[in-house]
Structures are given as structure tokens and as C-alpha cells.
Design an enzyme around this catalytic site. Structure first.
Site, PDB file in Angstrom:
ATOM      1  N   SER A 149       0.803  -1.227   0.000  1.00  0.00           N
ATOM      2  CA  SER A 149       0.000   0.000   0.000  1.00  0.00           C
ATOM      3  C   SER A 149       0.836   1.278   0.000  1.00  0.00           C
ATOM      4  CB  SER A 149      -0.954   0.026   1.206  1.00  0.00           C
ATOM      5  OG  SER A 149      -2.004  -0.879   0.995  1.00  0.00           O
ATOM      6  N   GLU A 267       6.489  -5.044  -8.570  1.00  0.00           N
ATOM      7  CA  GLU A 267       6.136  -6.119  -7.628  1.00  0.00           C
ATOM      8  C   GLU A 267       4.899  -6.836  -8.136  1.00  0.00           C
ATOM      9  OE1 GLU A 267       4.109  -5.205  -4.107  1.00  0.00           O
ATOM     10  OE2 GLU A 267       3.019  -3.515  -4.941  1.00  0.00           O
ATOM     11  N   GLY A 273      -6.180  -5.697  -3.422  1.00  0.00           N
ATOM     12  CA  GLY A 273      -7.320  -5.103  -2.723  1.00  0.00           C
ATOM     13  C   GLY A 273      -8.631  -5.285  -3.464  1.00  0.00           C
TER      14      GLY A 273
HETATM   15  N1  LIG Z   1      11.380   2.437  -8.784  1.00  0.00           N
HETATM   16  C1  LIG Z   1      10.295   3.215  -8.807  1.00  0.00           C
HETATM   17  N2  LIG Z   1      10.195   4.236  -9.703  1.00  0.00           N
HETATM   18  C2  LIG Z   1       9.106   5.048  -9.713  1.00  0.00           C
HETATM   19  N3  LIG Z   1       8.074   4.922  -8.854  1.00  0.00           N
HETATM   20  C3  LIG Z   1       8.121   3.922  -7.938  1.00  0.00           C
HETATM   21  C4  LIG Z   1       9.226   3.019  -7.872  1.00  0.00           C
HETATM   22  N4  LIG Z   1       9.007   2.166  -6.864  1.00  0.00           N
HETATM   23  C5  LIG Z   1       7.806   2.488  -6.338  1.00  0.00           C
HETATM   24  N5  LIG Z   1       7.277   3.549  -6.975  1.00  0.00           N
HETATM   25  C6  LIG Z   1       5.969   4.185  -6.661  1.00  0.00           C
HETATM   26  O1  LIG Z   1       5.548   3.741  -5.376  1.00  0.00           O
HETATM   27  C7  LIG Z   1       4.363   2.937  -5.480  1.00  0.00           C
HETATM   28  C8  LIG Z   1       4.439   1.768  -4.496  1.00  0.00           C
HETATM   29  O2  LIG Z   1       5.557   0.973  -4.775  1.00  0.00           O
HETATM   30  P1  LIG Z   1       5.514  -0.621  -4.813  1.00  0.00           P
HETATM   31  O3  LIG Z   1       6.891  -1.097  -5.113  1.00  0.00           O
HETATM   32  O4  LIG Z   1       4.437  -1.090  -5.737  1.00  0.00           O
HETATM   33  O5  LIG Z   1       5.188  -0.991  -3.291  1.00  0.00           O
HETATM   34  P2  LIG Z   1       3.816  -1.336  -2.510  1.00  0.00           P
HETATM   35  O6  LIG Z   1       3.960  -2.790  -2.174  1.00  0.00           O
HETATM   36  O7  LIG Z   1       3.843  -0.487  -1.311  1.00  0.00           O
HETATM   37  O8  LIG Z   1       2.665  -1.069  -3.446  1.00  0.00           O
HETATM   38  C9  LIG Z   1       4.306   2.507  -6.929  1.00  0.00           C
HETATM   39  O9  LIG Z   1       2.986   2.216  -7.329  1.00  0.00           O
HETATM   40  C10 LIG Z   1       4.911   3.711  -7.641  1.00  0.00           C
HETATM   41  O10 LIG Z   1       3.956   4.760  -7.781  1.00  0.00           O
HETATM   42 MG   LIG Z   2       2.434  -1.740  -5.379  1.00  0.00          MG
END
Ligand SMILES: Nc1ncnc2c1ncn2[C@@H]1O[C@H](COP(=O)(O)OP(=O)(O)O)[C@@H](O)[C@H]1O
Ligand SMILES: [Mg+2]
Length: 306
Positions: A149, A267, A273
Site C-alpha cells: 500500500s 512487484e 485489494g
Molecule cells: N522504482 C520506482 N520508480 C518510480 N516509482 C516507484 C518506484 N518504486 C515504487 N514507486 C511508486 O511507489 C508505489 C508503491 O511501490 P511498490 O513497489 O508497488 O510498493 P507497494 O507494495 O507499497 O505497493 C508505486 O505504485 C509507484 O507509484
Molecule cells: Mg504496489
């Protein structure tokens, strides 16, 4: 009549989202009189009450640690009950962003370059900034290895890096990723098939907790995604490949960044959700699968796993 035991809430930082998901799912299933439903927290009484209830299916609606990482799945396995979503191994692998990234990379799925950072080692600030500048370039994204999240995900530049880093010190180890500019596209896989994709355009700096769950943040949801057929096929097939590589079951949602005609998998989520703002139900709806159909598909797919 089907007896459904819903597990929701839990102890992770995504507790509220899980309860929200459970509320949406419960009210949908209640419209139909064919189910007997019990909702329970994964607390000290849950095993005893689950045994007494004798469910046909356990509907796991937990998110985050203990609910999405193989922990609750191992308990359900031991209890010999049929449960929804992914099993022990897939859940643990998908929840661990470091291990899943290694699997993606080994199998030709692009993911942002990263370094693992440990708070246990002594840090030389200047050396670290230089190393990050050389290996990843600023801005970077710092994130927990097993959270969800967008909790404790931060985009940082070289100036605010240590200040933001401080927020994550309780995790012990975290990931520092190259920031990928561009677009945010997510893909749902259902029953080992591509369900579809959606684009998110947050009005905030990125798709953070508020952008995800607060309707007032007004994140734009775009479906169908405006990409070429070839791009659609590449991103959806990467999501299906990741789903199969990690041996996931029933439903997953893979989060991508799209930049310069390349998709980067951030990921894969094994417990996506199901709130009113959630993306898998929206992608399903676009494909003529109602919320109820979606939940029933998930229930039908429940099995004993390994
Ligand atoms: N390497 C990245 N470059 C750009 N945006 C990122 C990156 N990593 C995460 N984000 C931003 O953060 C959000 C959450 O990261 P994510 O790795 O999907 O973790 P979570 O498990 O908290 O959803 C992503 O949907 C994106 O908007
Ligand atoms: Mg995510």
C-alpha cells in the site's frame, strides 16, 4: 448453501484496507442468500472458531505481513481447509520484493535497478551518496522489502535522502531503487489468464497511500490503457509470466512503471485489494465480470495448496 469463513483485519499496516475489502466483499455476498458467512480476525480465537464453524472455504482477505506472506497460509494448510488466493511459497516469494526481483531478473522480466541497504552496518554518508549517484542516479526510491500500500515508500533526492531514510530504520533492511519516471500501469491475472490492465494517473507526487485510498486525492483510473497492441501484449505477458514463475494461484496484480517503451515490474501482489477503489474489480468489470462473479471465481478456485 456454502459456508464461508472470511479472515480480515490482521496486524499489518494495511489492516484498514483489509477491513475495507472485507466490507465490500461481505455486502456483495450477503445480497445472495446462498452463503453462510463468518468474518474473523486472525487472532487467538480464530483457529478454534474456524474449526467450530467448519467452513467449505476460507476466504483470505488479509493484506501485508502475516496475511500475504505465507504465514496465515501455513496455518490454513495445517488446518487442512480450502483457502483462496496463493499458497505458502508463492505468498512468501511475492511478498519479498528483493527475492521476487531476483526471480524476475533471472527470467528476463525488467525491474528497476536496486541496492539492498542494511541499517545494521555503519554508514559513511558521503560514500553512500556517491555510490547511489554512480549505481542508480538520483532520485531514488526507498522502500521496505515486505510491506504494501505504498507504506513507507519515499522518492528522495540526494539532499533529503537521509531524512527520509530515517523513517525506515525499524525495518533493518530495505531496498533502494532507481526511480523510473513515466507511467503507472497495473495488470491483473485471474485463474492463470490475463484479465487486463489499467493505468493510474495520481495527482500527487506518486501513487502513494492517499492516492490509492482517498477518493479526494482523485487519482485518475484509465481503462483501456492507451498503449499499442504490442505494448499491451508485452506488459500483460510479463505479468502472467511473473504469476506463473512464482506459482501464484487465482488472482494477482502486478505493478509496472512504463518509460521509454519499456515496462519495469515493481512487484506482484498475491492479495490485491477489493475495496470500492480497487483495481482488480475495476479491470474485471471492464471485462464484463461483475464484482460478484469475481468473488465467486475466487471462491471456486479455493483449494488445498502446497
Ligand atoms: N522504482 C520506482 N520508480 C518510480 N516509482 C516507484 C518506484 N518504486 C515504487 N514507486 C511508486 O511507489 C508505489 C508503491 O511501490 P511498490 O513497489 O508497488 O510498493 P507497494 O507494495 O507499497 O505497493 C508505486 O505504485 C509507484 O507509484
Ligand atoms: Mg504496489
Amino acid at each position: 448453501m456454502k459456508k464461508i469463513f472470511i479472515i480480515a483485519g490482521g496486524y499489518s499496516k494495511e489492516r484498514e484496507i483489509s477491513l475495507d475489502t472485507a466490507k465490500s466483499v461481505f455486502s456483495e455476498l450477503c445480497k445472495d442468500k446462498k452463503y453462510i458467512i463468518k468474518i474473523h480476525e486472525p487472532d487467538g480465537n480464530f483457529i478454534k472458531n474456524m474449526r467450530n464453524f467448519k467452513p467449505d472455504v476460507v476466504l483470505n482477505l488479509l493484506h501485508g505481513r502475516y496475511g500475504e506472506d505465507g504465514y496465515i497460509q501455513a496455518i490454513l494448510e495445517t488446518e487442512k481447509v480450502k483457502y483462496t488466493h496463493s499458497g505458502v511459497l508463492s505468498s512468501s516469494l511475492a511478498m519479498d520484493k528483493e527475492i521476487s526481483k531476483k526471480i524476475f531478473l533471472q527470467n528476463g522480466i525488467s525491474t528497476p535497478n536496486y541496492l539492498k541497504f542494511s541499517f545494521k552496518k555503519k554508514i559513511n554518508k558521503k560514500n553512500l551518496i556517491n555510490k547511489l549517484r554512480k549505481k542508480l542516479g538520483f532520485p531514488v526510491v526507498i522502500k521496505p522489502i515486505n510491506e504494501g500500500s505504498s507504506v513507507n515508500v519515499f522518492i528522495c533526492n540526494s539532499i533529503n535522502f537521509f531524512k527520509k531514510l530515517n523513517n525506515l530504520k525499524d525495518y533493518g533492511e530495505i531496498l533502494i531503487e532507481k526511480y523510473i519516471p513515466g507511467r503507472e500501469i497495473q495488470v491483473a491475472v485471474l485463474s492463470n489468464k490475463i484479465l487486463g490492465a489499467i493505468e493510474l494517473r495520481p495527482r500527487r507526487k506518486f501513487y502513494d497511500y492517499q492516492a490509492k485510498y482517498n477518493p479526494r486525492a482523485k487519482t485518475e483510473h484509465i481503462i483501456p490503457v492507451n498503449i499499442t497492441k504490442d505494448q499491451y501484449s508485452r506488459v500483460t505477458n510479463a505479468a502472467l509470466k511473473a504469476h506463473k514463475l512464482l506459482k501464484c494461484s487465482t488472482v494477482t496484480r502486478s505493478d509496472f512503471r512504463f518509460y521509454k517503451n519499456k515496462f519495469y515490474l515493481l512487484e506482484i501482489n498475491t492479495q490485491p485489494g477489493m475495496t470500492s477503489l480497487s483495481l482488480v474489480p475495476e479491470i474485471a468489470k471492464f471485462n464484463n465480470i461483475t464484482f460478484k462473479n469475481l468473488i465467486e471465481k475466487i471462491l471456486r478456485d479455493a483449494s488445498f495448496k502446497k
